[in-house]
Design an enzyme around this catalytic site. Structure first.
Site, PDB file in Angstrom:
ATOM      1  CB  ILE A  26      -0.987  -0.014   1.039  1.00  0.00           C
ATOM      2  CG1 ILE A  26      -1.898  -1.206   1.079  1.00  0.00           C
ATOM      3  CG2 ILE A  26      -1.794   1.245   1.248  1.00  0.00           C
ATOM      4  CD1 ILE A  26      -2.826  -1.401   2.317  1.00  0.00           C
ATOM      5  N   GLY A  27       1.827   1.351   0.640  1.00  0.00           N
ATOM      6  CA  GLY A  27       2.651   2.427   0.943  1.00  0.00           C
ATOM      7  C   GLY A  27       3.525   2.751  -0.683  1.00  0.00           C
ATOM      8  CE1 TYR A 177      -1.590  -4.087  12.942  1.00  0.00           C
ATOM      9  CE2 TYR A 177      -3.856  -4.890  12.737  1.00  0.00           C
ATOM     10  CZ  TYR A 177      -2.686  -4.128  12.431  1.00  0.00           C
ATOM     11  OH  TYR A 177      -3.145  -3.585  10.813  1.00  0.00           O
TER      12      TYR A 177
END
Length: 311
Positions: A26-27, A177
């Site tokens: 995604i980055g 998380y």
């Protein structure tokens, strides 16, 4: 917003962006599409080899792209400080900071500075980075944005303000998380509140990709070895998850679309996939008191103060 995709990204010419974790997934897509629309993009990555490879690949996919790799390890506050210092020496302003990098559901571990790894990387590293880059963001044109990537898994757990370091003996990776992703949303909420109090035009928003194929799943699987969980994650990535190009759309929308409001949370229409829309989030992520307490603890743990912003 319905049907919004990367072709709808407004012209980004003259704007500078920093994208953390931009070497893959995604980055990478986020950085590439910003560059495609004319932005000058800094690929802030932990691995020099992967960061430079991403830079070369991006230039081949977007000829003439203004992109460059810069080292950043969010698990090491000294690296975060060095990155911010180097950025400030080369540029006077920053229009867009995308806090994208993260780790997910790792076995128990600690950062260089002794923080539980998921909380340390996902929240504290980005908290410190944002604070250190804040003068450059404030120097940008009105409407500069900070986009922090959270997750629908924030619903799993609230932050534990009495145990931000993470108790090794009671550690549960998915709860840890979830806490780190809740921290992302509380950070965005408190940052938005402080910007409003200061009369600032800076916009802090959050986004999540839904279920997208990425190295987050692969990273956890590599550390835990060939287990049932790793096989399920691999199957999900291959046959259920949407591609990274689709998973990046909520981040790109949050970063560039007109009409994005402070403290918005943008995600896929159907929760795990679909065009970007304003997303559901747990009511506790709007809690002012929790945001204030997390902020104060984060300043103390990182040694990074946002002293120029009113409480």
């Amino acid at each position: 917003m319905p049907g919004w995709n990367a072709t709808n990204i407004p012209d980004q010419s003259g704007r500078t962006a920093v994208v953390t974790g931009a070497n893959s997934g995604i980055g990478y897509v986020t950085a590439r599409e910003l560059a495609r629309r004319g932005a000058s993009v800094v690929l802030a990555c932990r691995s020099a080899a992967r960061g430079r490879a991403a830079e070369v690949r991006m230039r081949s996919e977007v000829p003439g792209a203004a992109v460059e790799f810069a080292p950043l390890d969010l698990a090491d506050l000294a690296s975060v400080r060095e990155f911010a210092k180097a950025y400030g020496q080369r540029r006077d302003s920053l229009d867009l900071l995308v806090n994208n990098a993260g780790v997910m559901a790792l076995p128990y571990g600690r950062t260089v500075d002794g923080f539980e790894a998921q909380f340390g990387v996902n929240h504290l590293g980005h908290f410190a980075l944002t604070g250190l880059l804040l003068p450059r963001l404030r120097a940008a044109a009105p409407g500069a944005r900070i986009v922090t990537v959270s997750s629908g898994f924030h619903a799993l757990a609230d932050v534990d303000l009495d145990d931000l370091g993470g108790d090794e003996h009671g550690y549960r990776r998915w709860i840890a998380y979830g806490r780190s992703k809740t921290a992302n949303l509380l950070f965005t909420h408190e940052l938005s509140r402080r910007f409003a109090a200061a009369g600032s035009t800076l916009v802090a928003v959050a986004a999540h990709p839904g279920y997208a194929s990425s190295n987050l799943h692969a990273g956890a699987s590599k550390l835990e070895g060939p287990t049932l969980n790793s096989r399920v994650a691999a199957f999900g990535n291959a046959f259920v998850a949407q591609p990274a190009a689709s998973g990046a759309l909520p981040t790109l929308y949050a970063a560039t679309a007109p009409g994005v409001r402070p403290d918005d949370f943008i995600g896929p229409r159907f929760g795990w996939r679909g065009a970007p829309v304003r997303s559901w989030r747990a009511k506790r992520t709007f809690d002012d008191r929790s945001g204030e307490l997390l902020w104060a603890a984060s300043e103390k743990l990182t040694g990074v103060s946002y002293g120029s912003l009113p409480r």
